[in-house]
Design a protein around this motif. Structure first.
Motif, PDB file in Angstrom:
ATOM      1  N   UNK A  53       0.839  -1.210   0.000  1.00  0.00           N
ATOM      2  CA  UNK A  53       0.000   0.000   0.000  1.00  0.00           C
ATOM      3  C   UNK A  53       0.869   1.254   0.000  1.00  0.00           C
ATOM      4  N   UNK A  54       1.956   1.216   0.739  1.00  0.00           N
ATOM      5  CA  UNK A  54       2.886   2.351   0.759  1.00  0.00           C
ATOM      6  C   UNK A  54       3.420   2.615  -0.649  1.00  0.00           C
ATOM      7  N   UNK A  55       3.819   1.556  -1.338  1.00  0.00           N
ATOM      8  CA  UNK A  55       4.337   1.696  -2.700  1.00  0.00           C
ATOM      9  C   UNK A  55       3.275   2.270  -3.632  1.00  0.00           C
ATOM     10  N   UNK A  56       2.072   1.809  -3.509  1.00  0.00           N
ATOM     11  CA  UNK A  56       0.986   2.291  -4.372  1.00  0.00           C
ATOM     12  C   UNK A  56       0.759   3.792  -4.186  1.00  0.00           C
ATOM     13  N   UNK A  57       0.799   4.248  -2.938  1.00  0.00           N
ATOM     14  CA  UNK A  57       0.597   5.675  -2.678  1.00  0.00           C
ATOM     15  C   UNK A  57       1.780   6.497  -3.188  1.00  0.00           C
ATOM     16  N   UNK A  58       2.990   5.985  -3.018  1.00  0.00           N
ATOM     17  CA  UNK A  58       4.153   6.692  -3.542  1.00  0.00           C
ATOM     18  C   UNK A  58       4.041   6.865  -5.053  1.00  0.00           C
ATOM     19  N   UNK A  59       3.625   5.830  -5.728  1.00  0.00           N
ATOM     20  CA  UNK A  59       3.479   5.903  -7.184  1.00  0.00           C
ATOM     21  C   UNK A  59       2.369   6.872  -7.581  1.00  0.00           C
ATOM     22  N   UNK A  60       1.255   6.816  -6.870  1.00  0.00           N
ATOM     23  CA  UNK A  60       0.119   7.686  -7.204  1.00  0.00           C
ATOM     24  C   UNK A  60       0.428   9.156  -6.938  1.00  0.00           C
ATOM     25  N   UNK A  85       9.882   7.191  -6.964  1.00  0.00           N
ATOM     26  CA  UNK A  85       9.634   5.883  -7.570  1.00  0.00           C
ATOM     27  C   UNK A  85      10.622   4.847  -7.039  1.00  0.00           C
ATOM     28  N   UNK A  86      11.844   5.257  -6.789  1.00  0.00           N
ATOM     29  CA  UNK A  86      12.826   4.333  -6.207  1.00  0.00           C
ATOM     30  C   UNK A  86      12.371   3.863  -4.828  1.00  0.00           C
ATOM     31  N   UNK A  87      11.816   4.773  -4.050  1.00  0.00           N
ATOM     32  CA  UNK A  87      11.299   4.390  -2.733  1.00  0.00           C
ATOM     33  C   UNK A  87      10.151   3.392  -2.875  1.00  0.00           C
ATOM     34  N   UNK A  88       9.285   3.603  -3.870  1.00  0.00           N
ATOM     35  CA  UNK A  88       8.194   2.655  -4.115  1.00  0.00           C
ATOM     36  C   UNK A  88       8.750   1.293  -4.502  1.00  0.00           C
ATOM     37  N   UNK A  89       9.780   1.284  -5.331  1.00  0.00           N
ATOM     38  CA  UNK A  89      10.419   0.028  -5.721  1.00  0.00           C
ATOM     39  C   UNK A  89      10.991  -0.680  -4.502  1.00  0.00           C
TER      40      UNK A  89
END
Length: 453
Positions: A53-60, A85-89
């Motif tokens: 969920x954290x990754x999804x929010x970072x991307x959005x 995006x790197x953090x989301x990855x």
């Protein structure tokens, strides 16, 4: 007492944030302690789902966060978006690989195993130059392991600091999982001393890191230090010349030349030295400098006015040590903390400035004669974070790599962090590891469990 967020491209104040008074700091420490007990009791599946969920929010929210980062510390907006995006990855990687990294590990030949348990609340002292990634790269492995974190972020990126706390909450993180502490530097030692804080991690200057480590050691607490660097970038005569130039430019000037893991000392084989320096200076001078919100900009302002002063002083020291400026060399007139990309040759390699960390757009170029000379120059510094070796000879690359004193060496590439691989330094660049399997276990209790007959 307030923290000011000032746009380094214009000098205009963006926002002010009030410091947390002592009573609020106490409340937040207690909340983190209580929150850790609850978070440590969650399953690995629940923690992985949170990271997704954290990754999804970072991307959005990548565009919004990128604009925030650029507005606070000045990096080109495209690089800022890449940081998010790197953090989301990283979050997606640890959601998938974290349970494997932290799985119970049998010790072959014994009736025993190692289990990796959370330590408790971790206090992080974080810098401004990568305001999202450097915080999240320690938070993500800490969270998958069952820890919670308290973060003292840098004064000038308090907008980013608050945004990360809001992000964790919006992703479903419970109270206490991530706590933003708006405190001054003089409050750090008291927070480290608090018995509810179990370990501390710091990314920053060597001086700041050693002060934190001293405070942690006084209370018997673990510390992880990711500190400064003066990375060597070694180019042998058989290297891919054009690629070694183009990626050398990326390594030196990305993030507005304000990165600990960046090529700062270019060690070039004597037969190609003049040609390499000329090509590098031409490419550096062609970098587009300007508004960091413009997608075409490649080099924005330095984050703080005092960095302009420091860079100016360091260039003067380099010239005094025999240096000759072949590109740039001075601050730019007008608004903002802009500085010309600078290339200097001829500095005495034994002069103190030759191994000093530059946190501004300056590249020092040194010739070398043979492997032994390249290795000696590469290691002639108190730092030991990263380094790069450029050669088409794999045997030579391996020989050189094994003799370089650094935490990470890249062959025919430039140094950078990757969520899959452990990262950290030696000597004055710190100790401990972040990311990868070692980073996942760094802030855990590796508990031995022995089963008798």
């Amino acid at each position: 007492m307030t923290f000011k967020s000032i746009n380094p491209a214009t000098g205009v104040m963006r926002a002010e944030f009030s410091a947390h008074p002592p009573a609020e700091v106490e409340r937040l420490l207690e909340q983190a302690w209580t929150g850790w007990r609850a978070w440590a009791a969650t399953t690995m599946e629940e923690r992985s789902a949170f990271l997704v969920r954290l990754a999804e929010l970072l991307e959005a929210r990548a565009d919004d966060y990128a604009a925030l980062i650029t507005g606070e510390m000045g990096k080109p907006v495209g690089e800022a978006r890449g940081e998010v995006i790197k953090a989301a990855t990283g979050a997606r990687h640890f959601a998938e690989a974290g349970p494997r990294y932290l799985a119970e590990e049998p010790i072959v030949g014994t009736p025993s195993s190692i289990i990796y348990e959370p330590m408790g609340p971790i206090f992080g002292v974080m810098p401004w130059n990568l305001p999202f990634w450097q915080v999240l790269r320690f938070f993500i492995p800490a969270a998958i392991a069952g820890n919670v974190v308290l973060v003292k972020h840098a004064d000038l990126v308090q907008g980013s600091a608050q945004a990360i706390e809001d992000l964790v909450r919006d992703a479903g993180g419970p109270a206490g999982l991530y706590t933003n502490l708006r405190v001054r530097r003089d409050a750090v030692s008291g927070i480290i001393a608090d018995p509810r804080v179990r370990a501390v991690t710091v990314t920053g200057s060597t001086g700041a890191g050693r002060a934190v480590a001293e405070a942690a050691g006084a209370h018997g607490k673990k510390a992880v230090l990711e500190l400064g660097g003066s990375d060597p970038y070694i180019v042998f005569e058989d290297a891919d010349f054009d690629k070694a130039v183009s990626l050398g430019i990326v390594s030196r000037f990305s993030n507005n030349a304000q990165s600990c893991i960046a090529a700062k000392r270019f060690l070039i084989a004597a037969p190609i030295f003049d040609a390499y320096c000329a090509a590098f200076a031409k490419a550096a001078s062609a970098l587009v400098i300007g508004d960091p919100m413009d997608p075409t900009t490649k080099l924005g302002p330095l984050a703080k006015a005092d960095l302009v002063e420091t860079t100016t002083r360091q260039i003067a020291d380099a010239v005094a040590a025999g240096g000759r400026i072949i590109a740039g060399g001075k601050a730019m007139a007008g608004l903002g903390n802009f500085f010309e990309p600078t290339v200097i040759v001829g500095v005495d390699p034994t002069a103190p400035i030759a191994s000093e960390e530059f946190f501004g757009p300056v590249a020092l170029m040194f010739p070398f004669t043979g492997e032994a000379d390249a290795i000696a120059q590469a290691n002639a510094t108190d730092f030991g974070l990263g380094g790069a070796v450029w050669t088409r000879d794999p045997e030579r690359a391996r020989r050189v790599v094994r003799q370089m004193e650094a935490g990470a060496i890249f062959i025919n590439d430039f140094v950078r962090s990757d969520p899959r691989a452990p990262f950290g330094g030696v000597k004055g660049s710190g100790f401990g590891r972040e990311l990868g399997p070692l980073g996942a276990r760094e802030l855990t209790n590796a508990k031995l469990v022995w089963t008798g007959a």
